[in-house]
Write an enzyme that holds these catalytic residues in place. Structure first.
Site: not given
Length: 736
Positions: A587, A675, A707
């Site tokens: 991320s 995601d 995610h």
């Protein structure tokens, strides 16, 4: 270094078997003839099963014997057992009843939900909620979900999806109405129940990542005696209710309402969403807004004397996580006061503020004055003011309950009649449970903790917290004097004269934080022989609000330089091989990592990234949190305004994709197809750019994960591929 794939897999198998506590519930204290008393503690744990693969939920019970406010004896009560299909559980206030929400799939593969009521000796009721068709699926997530007994133990409160109208194709064959059915009342009923043809493919907006198919939550109340379910009316149409509790004397429901207009932004990991505290009566005729609705609120908790509600409230910082104030609402006077303010700078005694995502279900002391909170304090140092605190709601004083402890991280599970059960762990020690009585006011630091079970540190792994000061030229002129930290995990059994490789990991968020707790991936890599550096750069939670304020507008620069500064400091100590520095991050951690391999070409020998942010400009139209992208880039967000070309240009300039032509580091990319936070097209953009330039790159695609890439099978596959990728990049193996 461990390089054999079978040995790597065996190490992962060994470490992944340690269970994680999910909840703890203290039962009523029972008096004994000799003036002593005892109680049972029910706990639930999650454990990975690599063979199936899935997470298994376990339950364990303990018994604690007390004399006054000291623990005389404690130990396990029976063996642990697997829980099958339990989605939510909650004991009644007296402990005589237990509610269980259970999921079950029928022969057609359709999920059925049952609400069960258990006494101490038997199952008293089993209600098929799906068959009753009063609402959609019950929410069991930690964002909206709740299962709460009324004070009278006659009603159960929970959150479910609002019942949707039935839909069918325009070309569905319809049954004919017989002559004797064609009276006016029957025709009206048929029209009322008629499926909506035009709504068959209408878009239902959900709450984003990890909250898919959660659109319109409603408050539901089950009457235990009559089995009647009421869906409460009166909730304002512009909000979605959740995190509900009973008002005093069961006169109504107190809940958090999140604004969902003009649309639903992603809510998971986003504690800044505009919301307010409400109270609706059981008739739905009146709904009172308690808090201002200007900022965000969460975790309302009613005091034992039913006179006050404590809750967390955000400030005017628009980052997705931040420092929070602790607010108190007087139910009699209908007045709100601030107990603990937002902390901009650490106080003299080291307190950095409250950063909890959620308060424990039971967090009040018996005196209805003190509140127990676990919260990040820097990287959760074990000196000074650590991460389990008690707040006096009358004076606002904050006192540590765990200062000087060897454990790095503490989590409050439950408190009942001032007996607390907590979970604690360290980077080299898996979670274990402790109990202790909260001392009287002013003597809290004298608490004695007693272990319910023992967890030994893993041999050969050491850890410490490092503090870094950015160089003068990297100071933030608006927020000078900020420090940041790193958690260093050191492998044991190193050959004399051989320095281990260093794996660097910046966290995602970017306003989350690494705490000194048990973490599977860093521990497993450390067991393979890698030194791990987990970096809490400026902008991380737990260091004061100014640290968080310093990052928006400076991503891609301040955070990247902080990580490189931390790495340089560790290399200067000489304990690791400076020619074998590796990188991992997901991320926003992937965003930082991609910047690092572009801004410092060739410095990192390999990079493994999970769902990385690559291009802020292209991310805007695909993420469930476009506001986050704008704010972190340094711009205001307005849902009714499109970014201008100059804003998009600036966002692109802050993106790591602009450095892709300088990248020489081999990159492993791991993407979750589902995601909604960082769409997999971000990782694909990086993959194609690197492949076109001849940089070694490998892409792993997980079609059933999102995610977090947190499914048991995905986690295991990610670890194996990361370990083999690092070995390949260091020349230890010939293929990856």
């Amino acid at each position: 270094m461990v390089t054999d794939s079978e040995e790597i897999a065996e190490i992962y198998r060994e470490i992944s078997k340690f269970p994680t506590p999910l909840k703890g519930c203290i039962g009523p204290q029972v008096a004994l003839k000799d003036r002593g008393k005892y109680c049972t503690i029910y706990t639930e744990w999650s454990q990975r099963d690599l063979e199936q693969p899935k997470r298994v939920k376990l339950c364990r019970e303990y018994i604690v014997f007390c004399d006054e406010n000291s623990i005389v004896y404690n130990g396990p009560s029976g063996k642990c057992a697997e829980l099958q299909g339990e989605l939510l559980t909650r004991d009644s206030p007296s402990g005589s009843l237990k509610a269980v929400l259970r999921g079950h799939y029928n022969k057609k593969g359709e999920e059925q939900q049952y609400l069960e009521i258990w006494s101490k000796n038997s199952k008293e009721k089993s209600i098929n909620l799906t068959a009753l068709d009063k609402h959609g699926k019950v929410y069991e997530d930690d964002q909206f979900g709740c299962l709460v007994w009324s004070h009278s133990e006659t009603l159960l409160l929970y959150i479910a999806e609002k019942k949707r109208p039935k839909v069918e194709s325009f070309f569905q064959t319809k049954p004919e109405i017989s002559a004797n059915e064609e009276d006016e009342d029957v025709i009206k009923a048929e029209k009322w129940q008629k499926p909506m043809q035009e709504d068959q493919f209408v878009y239902w907006e959900d709450w984003g990542e990890a909250l898919v198919n959660k659109n319109t939550p409603v408050l539901c109340v089950l009457d235990i005696e009559s089995d009647n379910i009421s869906v409460l009316e009166g909730v304002p149409e512009h909000i979605s209710p959740g995190q509900a509790i009973w008002a005093p004397r069961d006169t109504g429901i107190i809940f958090v309402g999140w604004w969902h207009e003009p649309w639903r932004l992603g809510l998971k990991y986003c504690t800044n969403r505009k919301s307010a505290l409400y109270c609706v009566d059981l008739t739905g005729s009146e709904c009172l807004q308690i808090s201002s609705g200007i900022n965000s609120v969460r975790s309302p908790r009613l005091s034992p004397d039913q006179r006050h509600v404590i809750y967390l409230e955000g400030g005017n910082v628009r980052t997705h996580h931040q420092c929070y104030s602790l607010s108190l609402y007087d139910l009699d006077k209908k007045i709100t006061s601030t107990v603990v303010k937002i902390v901009d700078h650490p106080t003299v005694d080291g307190f950095t503020g409250i950063y909890s995502s959620v308060l424990a279900q039971n967090c009040w002391a018996m005196d209805s004055q003190r509140v127990l909170i676990d919260t990040a304090q820097r990287s959760r140092k074990v000196t000074g003011l650590s991460d389990l605190i008690v707040v006096n709601s009358a004076t606002g004083s904050v006192t540590s309950l765990t200062a000087g402890s060897e454990a790095g991280s503490w989590t409050l599970l439950d408190v009942h009649q001032d007996l607390m059960v907590v979970s604690c762990s360290s980077p080299n020690c898996p979670p274990n449970l402790k109990v202790g009585f909260l001392p009287t006011v002013g003597k809290e630091q004298g608490i004695t903790w007693v272990a319910l079970d023992e967890a030994e540190p893993l041999p050969g792994i050491e850890w410490k917290i490092l503090t870094f000061t950015p160089p003068f030229e990297q100071e933030n002129p608006k927020f000078p004097g900020l420090q940041f930290e790193g958690i260093l995990l050191l492998p044991g059994q190193r050959k004399k004269g051989v320095k281990p490789p260093l794996v660097v990991s910046p966290h995602g968020g970017p306003n989350s934080v690494f705490v000194a707790s048990w973490m599977l991936l860093p521990v497993a890599l450390c067991r393979l022989g890698y030194t791990m550096l987990l970096v809490n750069y400026r902008g991380s939670s737990g260091f004061g609000q100014d640290s968080i304020r310093s990052l928006p507008g400076n991503i891609g620069s301040q955070d990247v330089k902080d990580v490189q500064c931390a790495v340089g400091s560790v290399l200067k100590e000489g304990g690791v091989d400076s020619e074998k520095v590796l990188l991992i991050g997901g991320s926003h951690g992937g965003f930082i990592g991609c910047h690092l391999i572009g801004q410092y070409p060739g410095f990192y020998k390999a990079f493994a990234t999970r769902n990385p942010v690559i291009n802020l400009a292209s991310k805007l139209g695909t993420t469930d949190i476009p506001d986050h992208t704008m704010v972190q880039a340094g711009f205001d967000f307005a849902p009714d305004q499109l970014p201008t070309p100059s804003v998009l240009t600036e966002m692109l300039s802050k993106s790591p994709i602009t450095y892709v032509s300088q990248v020489r580091t081999p990159v492993l990319i791991m993407l979750g197809e589902r995601d909604k936070r960082v769409h997999p097209t971000q990782g694909l953009e990086l993959y194609r750019a690197l492949k076109a330039r001849g940089v070694p790159v490998r892409l792993l695609w997980y079609p059933d994960d999102n995610h977090s890439l947190s499914k048991v099978g995905t986690e295991a596959d990610v670890f194996m591929n990361v370990a083999l990728w690092f070995d390949f990049a260091l020349g230890i193996t010939t293929a990856a």
